[in-house]
Enzyme design. Structure first.
Site, PDB file in Angstrom:
ATOM      1  CE1 TYR A 138      16.520  44.363  18.155  1.00  0.00           C
ATOM      2  CE2 TYR A 138      17.310  46.424  17.217  1.00  0.00           C
ATOM      3  CZ  TYR A 138      17.152  45.594  18.298  1.00  0.00           C
ATOM      4  OH  TYR A 138      17.619  45.984  19.513  1.00  0.00           O
ATOM      5  CE  LYS A 188      12.214  30.844  26.330  1.00  0.00           C
ATOM      6  NZ  LYS A 188      12.617  30.565  27.724  1.00  0.00           N
ATOM      7  CG  ASP A 220      15.262  31.165  29.998  1.00  0.00           C
ATOM      8  OD1 ASP A 220      16.019  30.534  29.210  1.00  0.00           O
ATOM      9  OD2 ASP A 220      14.257  30.643  30.515  1.00  0.00           O
ATOM     10  CG  ASP A 244      19.398  45.432  22.108  1.00  0.00           C
ATOM     11  OD1 ASP A 244      20.353  46.232  22.108  1.00  0.00           O
ATOM     12  OD2 ASP A 244      18.261  45.719  22.526  1.00  0.00           O
ATOM     13  CG  ASP A 248      22.789  47.204  26.871  1.00  0.00           C
ATOM     14  OD1 ASP A 248      23.556  47.368  25.898  1.00  0.00           O
ATOM     15  OD2 ASP A 248      21.968  48.058  27.249  1.00  0.00           O
TER      16      ASP A 248
END
Ligand code: IPM
Ligand code: MG
Length: 356
Positions: A138, A188, A220, A244, A248
């Protein structure tokens, strides 16, 4: 309690008005609350050609806590990136060093059938997602666009310093200690160097928290596990980008994005509190938006910044009571329930509060 009120765009001002009523009710009960409102996001751009006007930033800096509505709207979609409403939010996070973002995903028993997952998979769900908020891809430099071998190329930089990882990991372990004492760190590390360091540092911090059961999961797999068996999680700690996306996803497990608050804290628990839903331009001005996530954000503010768990419990209890009475805004309405608007919902919470 000095609170900055940044309503923003879309439904922001409608939902903020309801939270203000709750704050006013608390003030008449004797809490020493002072508020100051300022423009942010598209509203900031309209007022001062800046999604985070100078005056707004200084009001936010001077406050102990910020209650934030939502930003964004189709009329701002074509502005250059620096002028877009989202930049107001991102700059507030960065300028105020609000690195720890707490996003609870809690299923209210009254709303169990609102989830798109089977009730037996989500019953009793109570996850805390802790997202690092001021680093990662970001904010990483360099970023931009360039010409490479005759074609356009876009690039961003994912990076974390160990100090940034350590401080969010600490908040993760502290949070787990106050809950179910299980922490899952998501990365990851099978592909990214940033994640290999992330995992290393989280493991180092873990030595100070022997009572917390730590696990690591690739992002994942975490995305899959969240819909397969979400109750395996207690606290999830992860970086800005993965957080992020996963937050959600987790919010949707509860079926009611209109219900979920969030907190973004600095090292001294100064915080910005906001509903996790957006500005919902499609329903703005219609008086139908659900104000409960904003009201519950005010409750989180009482708990985390002002150390008033008693007041937070009171607000949350009032919200539960209103749901128990069968009152619902459209987003959470079901057969047999009474459909009410934004203002009525705010009024119902205020009157439930009076009896607690
Ligand atoms: C969020 C939002 C923001 C983010 C946007 C509006 C910049 O999606 O708070 O999750 O990506 O952090
Ligand atoms: Mg998001």
């Amino acid at each position: 309690m000095k609170i900055a009120l940044l309503a923003g765009d879309g439904i922001g001002s409608e939902i903020m008005a309801q939270a203000i009523k709750v704050l006013e009710a608390l003030r008449s009960d004797g809490l020493r609350i002072e508020t100051e409102a300022a423009a942010v996001g598209g509203a900031g751009y309209d007022a001062a050609r800046d999604p985070l006007p100078e005056g707004t930033l200084s009001i936010a800096r001077a406050a102990d806590a910020i209650l934030f509505g939502a930003v964004g709207g189709p009329q701002y979609d074509t502005l250059p990136r620096a002028m877009r409403p989202e930049q107001g939010l991102l700059r507030l996070r960065k300028e105020l060093s609000l690195f720890a973002n707490l996003r609870p995903a809690v299923l209210y028993p009254e709303l169990a059938s609102a989830s798109s997952l089977k009730p037996e998979i989500v019953a009793g769900l109570d996850i805390m997602i802790l997202r690092e908020l001021t680093g990662d891809i970001y904010f990483g430099q360099p970023r931009g666009r360039r010409e490479t071998e005759g074609e356009r190329e876009g690039f961003d930089t994912m990076k974390y310093r160990e100090s940034e990882i350590r401080r969010i990991a600490r908040v993760g372990f502290d949070t787990a200690m106050k809950r179910g004492r299980r922490l899952c760190s998501v990365d990851k590390a099978n592909v990214l160097d940033t994640s290999i360091l992330w995992r290393e540092v989280v493991n180092e911090v873990a030595r100070d928290f022997p009572q917390v059961e730590l696990s690591h999961m690739y992002v994942d797999n975490a995305a899959m596990q969240l819909v397969r068996a979400p109750r395996q999680f207690d606290v999830i700690v992860t970086g800005n980008m993965f957080g992020d996306i996963l937050s959600d996803e987790a919010s949707m497990l509860t079926g009611s994005i209109g219900m979920l608050p969030s907190a973004s804290l600095d090292a001294a628990n100064k915080g910005m509190y906001e509903p996790i839903h957006g500005s919902a331009p499609d329903i703005a001005g219609k008086g139908v938006a659900n104000p409960l996530a904003t009201i519950l954000s005010a409750a989180m503010m009482m708990r985390h910044t002002f150390d008033r768990a008693d007041v937070a419990d009171r607000i949350e209890g009032a919200v539960r009571q209103v749901l128990g009475q069968g009152l619902r805004t459209s987003d959470i309405w079901q057969d047999g329930m009474r459909r009410i608007g934004t203002v009525e919902m705010g009024d119902a919470v205020v009157s439930a509060l009076a009896h607690r």
